[in-house]
Write a protein that holds these residues in place. Structure first.
Motif: not given
Length: 355
Positions: A254-280
């Motif tokens: 997943v993309l977090v603050n313009d950097k790719w982070e590894k997430v297991s496919i098990t977590k991706l399937i069982n939860e809802d992830y989203a690309f995000k940027n921390d906005n002030l």
């Protein structure tokens, strides 16, 4: 002459260093008074933001302002009380360098002034396919009416036809800055093609996928011209080139603050992830009240019962309340844009806003 030339070079270097130091963003914090209003002014160069606290009779009015840095200090030049608001204490600060705005305080809640004022009169500019248009706000809108997308901007009004049958709710629709991704809804469980609506041109393309995708999926987000999707049924993350339909299998990331982070496919399937940027600055709905939140900041923006946030831009937020689409920004206040009777009953995945 060599000594004179060397001295000139040294002086130029020293002057350049002085200019760099003088104009380069620097953290600072200072306190001063304007018209007997104590003001605390702070700049954070990491956040690229000004933080203000203006006090009136022990009541504190807080501001978080994303603004270009200036070497000037004591940026608030005037503060006055707003006399025409009876229900709350309201102040009107002024600045030559910051886009400050009126704020009100009732109890512990910060609000905008329009929360206490009657709605201004609005006139319908145009009526198109049961959509009343009050203000385009220089944007393009794609509005679902169960069988077509209504395409609206100040230059063009059109019906974009996708499906033969009426569909109350569309699945897996996703907006990028330019495109709307709409999977073919012909089959109940899967799709192998999608419609790509170009909001800039008002055109539709039907694009074939290289693999079949289950609707038991969710979209992580987009990066460049690629859409990232997690297919729970196939236990796979895909990268889809939006304009070509090419699909690539991705090892969970997943993309977090313009950097790719590894997430297991098990977590991706069982939860809802989203690309995000921390906005002030963030916008949230609580008990149908719309708030702007920031560090040590929470401001109620509207007196409307808000159902859905549908978009944001650099200055403000788009949201649905009742049968109407509104826009709020501090420079403009609350602006009624469009209304459609169906939004009283169905407001999910119905409205998309594009620059």
């Amino acid at each position: 002459m060599k000594k004179v030339g060397g001295l000139i070079i040294i002086l130029l270097l020293l002057f350049s260093l002085f200019l760099y130091w003088y104009f380069h963003p620097t953290n600072y914090e200072l306190n001063y008074q304007v018209n007997n209003f104590p003001v605390k002014e702070k700049y954070d160069k990491e956040k690229k933001a000004y933080f203000l606290e203006i006090t009136y009779q022990k009541q504190k009015f807080n501001y978080v302002l994303l603004a270009k840095y200036t070497h000037k200090r004591k940026l608030i030049t005037n503060v006055a009380l707003v006399e025409d608001i009876a229900e709350a204490t309201c102040i009107a600060p002024e600045s030559k360098y910051l886009n400050v705005y009126d704020l009100c305080l009732q109890g512990d809640e910060l609000t905008t002034k329009n929360v206490y004022l009657p709605d201004p009169e609005t006139k319908v500019q145009k009526d198109y396919n049961n959509i009343k248009i009050y203000d385009y706000n220089a944007k393009t809108y794609l509005l679902w009416n169960y069988h077509n997308y209504i395409y609206l901007n100040a230059k063009k009004s059109d019906l974009l036809k996708l499906f033969a049958q009426d569909l109350y709710s569309l699945k897996l629709v996703y907006a990028t800055p330019r495109y709307l991704f709409v999977p073919d809804q012909t089959n109940e469980y899967t799709f192998d093609n999608y419609y790509l609506i170009d909001a800039e041109k008002g055109k539709i393309k039907n694009i074939k996928l290289t693999k079949e995708i289950y609707f038991d999926s969710y979209i992580l987000g987009t990066e460049k011209n690629n859409l990232y999707l997690v297919d729970r049924k196939n236990k796979q993350e895909y990268k889809i080139n939006l304009t070509k339909g090419q699909m690539t299998k991705i090892e969970g990331q997943v993309l977090v603050n313009d950097k790719w982070e590894k997430v297991s496919i098990t977590k991706l399937i069982n939860e809802d992830y989203a690309f995000k940027n921390d906005n002030l600055i963030e916008y949230v709905i609580e008990d149908q009240n719309l708030y702007m939140e920031g560090p040590n900041l929470k401001i109620r923006l509207s007196n409307k019962a808000v159902n859905k946030i549908v978009g944001r831009d650099q200055d403000g937020i788009y949201y649905l309340a009742g049968d109407a689409l509104y826009y709020f920004s501090f420079p403009k206040g609350e602006v009624k844009l469009l209304s459609y009777s169906e939004w009283n009953f169905n407001f999910n995945n119905m409205v998309y806003v594009f620059d």
